[in-house]
Motif scaffolding. Structure first.
Motif, mmCIF file in Angstrom:
data_model
loop_
_atom_site.group_PDB
_atom_site.id
_atom_site.type_symbol
_atom_site.label_atom_id
_atom_site.label_comp_id
_atom_site.label_asym_id
_atom_site.label_seq_id
_atom_site.Cartn_x
_atom_site.Cartn_y
_atom_site.Cartn_z
ATOM 1 N N VAL A 25 0.850 -1.189 0.000
ATOM 2 C CA VAL A 25 0.000 0.000 0.000
ATOM 3 C C VAL A 25 0.887 1.240 0.000
ATOM 4 C CG1 VAL A 25 -1.764 1.310 1.255
ATOM 5 C CG2 VAL A 25 -1.878 -1.185 1.181
ATOM 6 N N GLY A 26 1.002 1.879 -1.169
ATOM 7 C CA GLY A 26 1.747 3.115 -1.286
ATOM 8 C C GLY A 26 0.821 4.302 -1.389
ATOM 9 N N LEU A 27 1.389 5.474 -1.666
ATOM 10 C CA LEU A 27 0.583 6.695 -1.726
ATOM 11 C C LEU A 27 -0.516 6.585 -2.778
ATOM 12 C CD1 LEU A 27 -0.014 9.554 -0.843
ATOM 13 C CD2 LEU A 27 1.819 10.365 -2.354
ATOM 14 N N ALA A 28 -0.211 5.979 -3.916
ATOM 15 C CA ALA A 28 -1.212 5.873 -4.982
ATOM 16 C C ALA A 28 -2.400 5.007 -4.573
ATOM 17 C CB ALA A 28 -0.563 5.304 -6.245
ATOM 18 N N ASP A 29 -2.238 4.183 -3.530
ATOM 19 C CA ASP A 29 -3.312 3.294 -3.082
ATOM 20 C C ASP A 29 -4.151 3.897 -1.960
ATOM 21 O OD1 ASP A 29 -2.332 1.032 -4.727
ATOM 22 O OD2 ASP A 29 -0.611 1.159 -3.360
ATOM 23 N N VAL A 30 -3.770 5.084 -1.476
ATOM 24 C CA VAL A 30 -4.474 5.703 -0.351
ATOM 25 C C VAL A 30 -5.790 6.311 -0.836
ATOM 26 C CG1 VAL A 30 -4.393 7.597 1.320
ATOM 27 C CG2 VAL A 30 -2.387 6.129 0.990
ATOM 28 N N ASP A 31 -6.898 5.909 -0.185
ATOM 29 C CA ASP A 31 -8.221 6.417 -0.546
ATOM 30 C C ASP A 31 -8.566 7.711 0.184
ATOM 31 O OD1 ASP A 31 -9.306 4.100 -2.223
ATOM 32 O OD2 ASP A 31 -8.702 3.081 -0.387
ATOM 33 N N HIS A 32 -8.125 7.822 1.439
ATOM 34 C CA HIS A 32 -8.513 8.962 2.260
ATOM 35 C C HIS A 32 -7.313 9.458 3.048
ATOM 36 C CE1 HIS A 32 -12.571 7.521 1.437
ATOM 37 N NE2 HIS A 32 -12.203 6.347 1.922
ATOM 38 N N VAL A 33 -7.015 10.743 2.962
ATOM 39 C CA VAL A 33 -6.035 11.401 3.831
ATOM 40 C C VAL A 33 -6.838 12.183 4.861
ATOM 41 C CG1 VAL A 33 -4.187 13.103 3.984
ATOM 42 C CG2 VAL A 33 -4.277 11.524 2.035
ATOM 43 N N VAL A 34 -6.625 11.879 6.138
ATOM 44 C CA VAL A 34 -7.423 12.460 7.218
ATOM 45 C C VAL A 34 -6.543 13.371 8.058
ATOM 46 C CG1 VAL A 34 -8.839 11.951 9.240
ATOM 47 C CG2 VAL A 34 -8.887 10.406 7.274
ATOM 48 N N LEU A 35 -6.997 14.597 8.263
ATOM 49 C CA LEU A 35 -6.287 15.544 9.121
ATOM 50 C C LEU A 35 -6.880 15.501 10.517
ATOM 51 C CD1 LEU A 35 -5.805 18.690 6.842
ATOM 52 C CD2 LEU A 35 -4.258 16.770 7.230
ATOM 53 N N VAL A 36 -6.016 15.399 11.509
ATOM 54 C CA VAL A 36 -6.435 15.298 12.902
ATOM 55 C C VAL A 36 -5.557 16.242 13.719
ATOM 56 C CG1 VAL A 36 -6.715 13.756 14.882
ATOM 57 C CG2 VAL A 36 -7.041 12.869 12.573
ATOM 58 N N GLY A 37 -6.142 16.844 14.746
ATOM 59 C CA GLY A 37 -5.375 17.696 15.647
ATOM 60 C C GLY A 37 -5.550 19.170 15.339
#
Length: 867
Positions: free
Chosen positions: A337-349
């Motif tokens: 699972v690399g960056l191209a496989d990421v479905d959701h980038v979630v910001l927290v904090g």
């Protein structure tokens, strides 16, 4: 009657939150004060007037007073230290427990006000921790919860909690969202959770399939967050004020007054940061902000732009992006699972509100590089607590009870169909209970189940009414069907949002667990549990004894710092190469146990938290890692010289961590200087430094000038031209910062020097008085260096190993005196060059044996890898 629903708690560095998923599952309740503020400052203070502890905003309000508040205690979790809170000395977990107890009580009061006559209990919780917390920090968090009177149902990593909230809130399925068969699809897809809080940064790559969460990789920095942004900009403000003539050359470490002055500037910087999150320019106008060192009140009147703030924090933000890249590289390696496989980038904090952070995350991790166009940014302050609340509901269910009966619902009470299968544990019931029934408000039976005994766990299929909320009660009945006791509750008609059905790998090892082993006679790390390994796990390793010291020593390291030394006494005549078995077990809470077996002897041990270090563990680990990197980049005599000095320093550092701050600082300084002397090129400033090149070049000149006749087939004139060429090429590479050319010319010069000195030695007349005098001087210097190494040697903290090491050190001191120093003093009595040379050869042999033994001192009993 009472009701008890497990809660989720985000115990943060700067602020903390507590949340609860309603039984109807339509909403997650987050505690908010009367002003609607949903966060509680993670601050604890002692109020001398009230003679009591105060928590939250009341504690933070004591900034600038004596005694002041304790803040950012999360950064010290897992350390064996005590912190002064007024007249009290408390551990970090005791201070954290007061924050947790405050959250628990505020939530209970808020829910009680909504519930009327029904007693509300807050007894169970899921508490979150940064993904990059190690085992002692996780265990300290669990203890803090217990000290606050909570049953800690789970310790959940913060990024996992954030992913759980987003799948619940957005009903994400299979990475794209959607429905299956008229109901919410189970959570799915690959998440990258970017969690930048007040004091820590974490990034996790998670895979969610069919509601099952699996952490693939983590990275982060326990000492990077919004607080660091504020300190960085506060320093810029300080310099601006110094330029205006204020006396603010502060000694923050050495002066409490200066520390208070800088803390005030940090608070101003925090206000500026928050304002610049929504404005490009802020007009700052404050009078009497503080009193400078000359006693003059400091006023600030200036305009500050977002670009200035971003320039100050740029490298900190880039550090977080580098952590993301490392985590993605790891997830690609272990799970594809690399960056191209990421479905959701979630910001927290809360610190993800800084515009530069959002922009850099979008540029580096979205915008066509992954499957998401922009990061998810929803409830950044509270989404961790919200996700923990969802998970707490899954683990803890809903408990109801009174004096006669107590039951816990283990499944959601929500559905859309005609019937709902309800999981229920009857924990306490009147004597004679043989049946469980669920009855509607009008008395009609909705479902029933027979019981063999109490307590019991059953599934009851109930008819679901048509209203959004359908009142019901659960009855304990005897064999004839007569109700002995009952408890009211409700069934709900509505959408059941997706939950985490399982956490097959909810936690991973934050840092490598390694063992110190001997390889080719040198101490090295053998990684036993790699960072990112899923928990729980058990691993077994086959090793072998390396000496006949009478002991087997197993030094466990977390990254490069010791966390436990196991020692087994064995017969001194036990053959070298005898098998040694080491088994490690690590549970979901990162509690580590070790078992060692050799020659029929066995030892079990629980690995305890490491003591606090005056310098941060990260700083010491980084120094040791840099030393290993330098050693790999050297060769020839440089490599031998560096390892000879660096290895004892590294071993000494590991032994004094947490026990001797002064020694730790001294050894760290020595190793830092040694690294600076030898470090190889690796980008940035050229290395080795120029003065080291000049030293090697001068040594080559002296060797050539001493030569009688041709050396390496070149006469003096040819050598002079060759040395001038090396000098010119080296300085040109240095002046133009050409790292490749610089390293090439340095290596060429070093190789010529070593080859020339080897030929010179081969041609040397062994009875030449000049040669003999040089040898004597060299042996004296050698013996002094060995004596210094023995004097500076730091023995193990483990008592048994310490005794072995000290006995061997004393023996070597005696051998140095009798076999080296005394023979050197008697050289004047030797008649003839040949006798002197033989005596020097013997002394050199003894020195070599003693030096080898000194190098082995820290490794007495250390095992080797089996071949």
């Amino acid at each position: 009657m009472f009701v008890d629903r497990a809660v989720g708690i985000d115990l943060g560095t700067t602020n903390s939150e507590i949340a609860l998923l309603e039984p109807s599952e339509r909403e997650i309740l987050v505690y908010a004060d009367r002003f609607g503020r949903r966060t509680v400052p993670s601050a604890v203070a002692w109020d001398p007037k009230a003679q009591a502890f105060v928590v939250g905003r009341a504690a933070r309000a004591r900034r600038g007073q004596t005694p002041g508040p304790i803040e950012s205690i999360k950064r010290r979790m897992g350390q064996a230290v005590k912190v002064a809170v007024g007249p009290h000395e408390l551990t970090p977990e005791e201070i954290s427990s007061k924050i947790l107890a405050e959250l628990r009580e505020r939530m209970r009061e808020d829910l009680q006000a909504r519930s009327g006559d029904v007693e509300v209990r807050i007894a169970r919780a899921v508490i979150t921790v940064p993904a990059y917390f190690d085992a002692p920090q996780v265990e300290a968090t669990r203890r803090a919860g217990e000290l606050a009177g909570l049953e800690v149902a789970a310790v959940l990593q913060e990024p996992t909690a954030a992913a759980i909230y987003h799948t619940w809130k957005s009903q994400l399925g299979d990475g794209t969202g959607g429905r299956q068969g008229g109901r919410a699809a189970p959570p799915g897809g690959n998440f990258l959770v970017y969690d930048l809080g007040g004091g820590t940064f974490d990034v996790s790559v998670l895979r969610c399939l069919g509601g099952e969460y699996q952490v693939l990789a983590i990275d982060g920095d326990n000492f990077l967050g919004g607080d660091d942004f504020d300190r960085r900009f506060a320093e810029r403000l300080r310099r601006m004020l110094v330029d205006k003539g204020y006396a603010l050359e502060l000694d923050v470490r050495g002066s409490a007054e200066d520390a208070a002055r800088f803390a005030r500037l940090v608070h101003v910087a925090q206000e500026v940061k928050e304002s610049l999150s929504t404005s490009d320019v802020v007009h700052l106008s404050k009078t009497d902000v503080l009193i400078d060192q000359a006693g003059e009140p400091v006023s600030i009147e200036m305009e500050l732009g977002r670009a200035e703030h971003e320039e100050a924090i740029r490298d900190l933000v880039e550090t977080t992006i580098a952590c993301c890249e490392r985590a993605l590289a790891r997830s690609k390696e272990v799970a594809g699972v690399g960056l191209a496989d990421v479905d959701h980038v979630v910001l927290v904090g809360g610190s993800t509100r800084v515009p530069m952070v959002v922009r850099r995350v979008t540029e580096a991790l979205c915008s066509g590089k992954s499957k998401c166009v922009q990061p998810l940014q929803d409830q950044v302050d509270t989404c961790v607590a919200l996700g923990a609340a969802v998970h707490a509901a899954q683990l803890g269910g809903l408990r109801i009870g009174d004096d006669a009966m107590q039951a816990r619902f283990t499944t959601p009470l929500v559905g859309r169909g005609e019937r709902l299968r309800v999981g229920l544990e009857l924990e306490r019931a009147p004597e004679g209970t043989a049946e469980l029934g669920v009855v509607s408000a009008d008395g009609s039976e909705l479902g029933r189940a027979e019981l063999a005994s109490v307590p019991a766990a059953v599934r009851v299929e109930c008819a679901l009414g048509g209203e959004e909320e359908n009142a019901a009660r659960v009855e304990a009945r005897d064999a004839s069907g007569r109700a002995l006791a009952s408890l009211p509750f409700a069934l709900y008609r509505g959408e059941l949002k997706p939950r985490a059905s399982a956490l097959s790998q909810p936690s991973v090892v934050a840092k490598d667990i390694a063992l110190e082993v001997l390889r080719a006679g040198r101490r090295e790390r053998k990684v036993l549990i790699p960072r990112g390994s899923g928990l729980p796990l058990s691993t077994t390793h086959e090793l072998a004894t390396s000496d006949r010291s009478g002991a087997v020593v197993l030094r466990l390291l977390q990254n490069r710092l010791p966390i436990k030394t196991l020692m087994l006494e064995v017969p001194a005549d036990l053959p070298v190469g005898t098998p040694v078995t080491l088994e490690l077990k690590c549970d979901e809470a990162m509690r580590l146990e070790a078992r060692a077996e050799v020659a029929g002897r066995e030892l079990w041990a629980r690995v305890e938290p490491a003591a606090a270090t005056p310098a941060s563990a990260e700083e010491i680990e980084a120094l040791l890692a840099e030393s290993e990197e330098v050693a790999r980049g050297l060769w020839g005599r440089d490599a031998h010289a560096f390892r000879r000095e660096a290895e004892p320093l590294s071993a000494g550092l590991r032994e004094v961590v947490g026990t001797d701050p002064d020694k730790l600082s001294a050894l760290a300084t020595q190793l830092r200087h040694l690294i600076d002397e030898f470090k190889t090129a690796g980008g940035g400033e050229l290395s080795p430094p120029l003065h080291r090149f000049e030293h090697v070049l001068d040594a080559l000149r002296r060797t050539v000038y001493r030569a009688q006749g041709a050396l390496l087939g070149m006469d003096a004139t040819t050598w002079e031209r060759r040395i001038e060429d090396l000098d010119a090429r080296g300085r040109a590479a240095w002046d133009t910062s050409d790292a490749v050319a610089w390293r090439r010319v340095y290596n060429e010069t070093q190789a010529l020097l070593e080859t020339a000195q080897t030929q010179e030695l081969g041609a040397q007349r062994l009875d030449d008085p000049t040669y003999l005098a040089r040898r004597v001087a060299g042996l004296v210097a050698w013996s002094v260096a060995i004596e210094r190494s023995l004097s500076d040697f730091v023995p193990s903290r483990a008592d048994e190993v310490r005794g072995l090491q000290l006995a061997e050190r004393d023996r070597l001191m005696g051998a140095l005196r009798t076999k080296v120093r005394e023979p050197l003093e008697k050289l004047g009595e030797t008649k003839g060059a040949q006798d002197t040379r033989r005596a020097l050869d013997g002394i050199a042999s003894e020195l070599e044996r003693i030096e080898n033994a000194v190098e082995r001192l820290p490794s007495i009993g250390v095992v080797t890898e089996r071949r």
